[in-house]
Design an enzyme around this catalytic site. Structure first.
Site, mmCIF file in Angstrom:
data_model
loop_
_atom_site.group_PDB
_atom_site.id
_atom_site.type_symbol
_atom_site.label_atom_id
_atom_site.label_comp_id
_atom_site.label_asym_id
_atom_site.label_seq_id
_atom_site.Cartn_x
_atom_site.Cartn_y
_atom_site.Cartn_z
ATOM 1 N N GLY A 53 0.864 -1.183 0.000
ATOM 2 C CA GLY A 53 0.000 0.000 0.000
ATOM 3 C C GLY A 53 0.895 1.224 0.000
ATOM 4 N N ALA A 54 0.756 2.037 -1.039
ATOM 5 C CA ALA A 54 1.693 3.139 -1.238
ATOM 6 C C ALA A 54 1.800 4.035 -0.005
ATOM 7 C CB ALA A 54 1.268 3.947 -2.455
ATOM 8 N N TYR A 89 -4.858 -7.021 -8.947
ATOM 9 C CA TYR A 89 -5.603 -6.480 -7.807
ATOM 10 C C TYR A 89 -6.916 -7.219 -7.589
ATOM 11 C CZ TYR A 89 -2.733 -2.203 -8.231
ATOM 12 O OH TYR A 89 -1.706 -1.295 -8.277
ATOM 13 N N ARG A 139 -1.604 4.379 -11.467
ATOM 14 C CA ARG A 139 -1.743 2.926 -11.607
ATOM 15 C C ARG A 139 -2.686 2.669 -12.784
ATOM 16 N NH1 ARG A 139 2.018 3.294 -9.158
ATOM 17 N NH2 ARG A 139 2.629 2.494 -7.124
ATOM 18 N N LYS A 183 11.488 11.589 -9.541
ATOM 19 C CA LYS A 183 12.185 10.311 -9.360
ATOM 20 C C LYS A 183 12.522 9.731 -10.725
ATOM 21 C CE LYS A 183 8.649 9.533 -6.500
ATOM 22 N NZ LYS A 183 7.689 8.824 -5.647
ATOM 23 N N ASP A 238 7.766 4.777 -2.993
ATOM 24 C CA ASP A 238 7.256 5.090 -1.648
ATOM 25 C C ASP A 238 8.416 5.232 -0.664
ATOM 26 O OD1 ASP A 238 4.801 4.582 -2.860
ATOM 27 O OD2 ASP A 238 4.807 2.492 -2.220
HETATM 28 O O1 KDG Z 1 3.909 1.684 -4.579
HETATM 29 C C1 KDG Z 1 3.728 0.338 -4.266
HETATM 30 C C2 KDG Z 1 2.276 0.088 -4.312
HETATM 31 O O2 KDG Z 1 1.858 0.161 -5.634
HETATM 32 C C3 KDG Z 1 1.890 -1.250 -3.779
HETATM 33 O O3 KDG Z 1 2.292 -1.372 -2.462
HETATM 34 C C4 KDG Z 1 0.428 -1.523 -3.843
HETATM 35 O O4 KDG Z 1 -0.571 0.478 -3.102
HETATM 36 C C5 KDG Z 1 -0.456 -0.340 -3.948
HETATM 37 C C6 KDG Z 1 -1.168 -0.190 -5.183
HETATM 38 O O5 KDG Z 1 -2.279 0.284 -5.078
HETATM 39 O O6 KDG Z 1 -0.648 -0.471 -6.246
#
Ligand code: KDG
Length: 315
Positions: free
Chosen positions: A34-35, A104, A168, A225, A257
Site C-alpha cells: 500500500g503506497a 488487484y 496505476r 524520481k 514510496d
Molecule cells: O507503490 C507500491 C504500491 O503500488 C503497492 O504497495 C500496492 O498500493 C499499492 C497499489 O495500489 O498499487
C-alpha cells in the site's frame, strides 16, 4: 502526536515463491502493501511519528494489516474497521527475468468506501505533513472526494500537503487520471513524482521543465524520481541531480514510496534539499533489494550507516 499522516489503501500482498506465471505457483509469502502505508512504515523506521488513516475489513486480513503496521511503529489509531467490506488483496507475479506485475482484488474493498464524513479532521490538524498518493482517488468516487477535501483542508490549515501521483494504469484510464490528478498539484506543497508520470500529467519529463511547471503552480518542493538514474530535486532556491544509490535489484515495487519516506524524513529534519534527495535515493534503493515493499527498509542506525558510509561487517 504525529508528524506525518498518510491516507490510502493497504492491501495484503501475496508474493510468489517462484518466478513463473501465477498458474504454476504453489506457494506464496504474505506481506502488507500500500503506497501510503509504505511511506508511513519508511518514516517510522527512520524514527519519525507516522500515522496511517484508512479502512480495513473487520476480517483476518484487516487484523493482519493493522498488526504488521503497528509492529513497524506506525500509528493506526485512526483506522476504521468495516464489517461490511473486505480488506483488499493483491498478488504479485515475477517473470524469470524479474519483471514484476500485480493483480488487484480490491474492488468494493473497505478502503474504497472511505468517505469525507468519516475523516477525523482534528486528527489531521495535528500533522506537520499530510501525504497522499494518486492511487487513493482512483479507488472510488468517495475516495476521490476525500483526497480533494483533505488537500483543500491542508491548504486552509497551512499544513504542507505532500502528493505523489502514483499513476496505476490498472485502476483507471489515463484521461481520468489526468483530469483528477493534475488539479491536485495546485493544492500541493510537495510533489514527489516519477518521470513517466511527469510526461503523462505535465507533457514533459525534462527535469528542469517539470520543476519549473510545478513551481509555477505554487508547489514549493519537487522531487522528480528518475529510477536507476536517481532523482532531480528542487525547493525553488536550488535544484540538484541526485545519483542513484547502487544495489542489486530484486523487486522494484515500493521504491517510489521508500524514496518518499526518506525525502520527507529529510524535510522534517530541516535538511537542505540535496540531502533530502539523497535520503530518498538511499531509501528507494534499499527497498528494491528485497521482495516486499518495505521489508528491505533500514532502521535509523542502518540508514545512517549507509548515508554516512560507515557500514561495518557484523560478526
Ligand atoms: O507503490 C507500491 C504500491 O503500488 C503497492 O504497495 C500496492 O498500493 C499499492 C497499489 O495500489 O498499487
Amino acid at each position: 502526536m504525529h508528524e506525518v499522516v498518510t491516507i490510502g489503501e493497504s492491501l495484503v500482498a501475496l508474493i510468489p515463491d517462484s518466478h513463473t506465471k501465477l498458474r504454476y505457483v504453489n506457494t506464496f509469502s504474505k506481506v502488507v502493501a500500500g503506497a501510503e502505508s509504505n511511506v508511513a512504515v519508511g518514516l517510522a523506521k527512520l524514527g519519525h511519528k507516522a500515522s496511517w488513516l484508512s479502512k480495513v475489513g473487520a476480517d483476518e486480513l484487516g487484523h493482519y494489516v493493522i498488526r504488521e503496521l503497528r509492529a513497524e511503529g506506525v500509528d493506526t489509531s485512526a483506522v476504521i474497521m468495516d464489517s461490511d467490506h473486505p480488506t483488499g488483496l493483491m498478488i504479485k507475479e515475477f517473470t524469470p527475468s524479474l519483471q514484476s506485475s500485480v493483480y488487484y482484488y480490491r474492488k468494493g474493498s473497505a478502503a474504497s468506501t472511505l468517505s469525507v464524513d468519516e475523516i477525523d479532521w482534528d486528527f489531521l490538524r495535528k500533522a506537520k505533513i499530510i501525504h497522499i498518493s494518486g492511487i487513493t482517488p482512483a479507488l472510488s468516487p468517495s475516495c476521490k472526494e476525500v483526497v480533494e477535501a483533505v488537500a483543500r483542508f491542508a491548504k486552509k490549515e497551512g499544513i504542507p500537503f505532500s502528493f505523489d501521483p502514483n499513476i496505476r494504469k490498472k485502476l483507471w484510464s489515463m484521461e481520468e487520471a489526468t483530469e483528477t490528478l493534475t488539479p491536485l498539484f495546485s493544492l500541493a506543497d510537495l510533489v514527489l513524482l516519477g518521470d513517466e508520470e511527469a510526461q503523462i500529467l505535465l507533457g514533459t519529463d525534462k527535469p528542469e521543465e517539470v520543476v519549473s511547471i510545478l513551481h509555477q503552480k505554487g508547489v514549493s518542493t519537487v522531487a522528480l524520481k528518475l529510477g536507476e538514474k536517481g532523482a532531480y530535486v528542487s525547493d525553488g532556491k536550488s535544484a540538484h541531480y541526485i545519483a542513484a544509490h547502487q544495489v542489486t535489484v530484486v523487486d522494484t515495487i515500493g521504491a517510489g514510496d521508500a524514496f518518499n519516506a526518506g525525502f520527507l524524513a529529510g524535510i522534517l529534519e530541516g535538511k537542505p534539499i540535496e540531502a533530502c534527495g539523497r535520503m530518498g535515493a538511499i531509501m528507494g534503493a534499499l527497498a528494491v533489494g528485497s521482495y516486499g515493499d518495505t521489508e528491505g527498509l533500514p532502521d535509523r542506525s542502518g540508514f545512517d550507516a549507509v548515508m554516512h558510509n560507515t557500514q561495518e561487517v557484523q560478526r
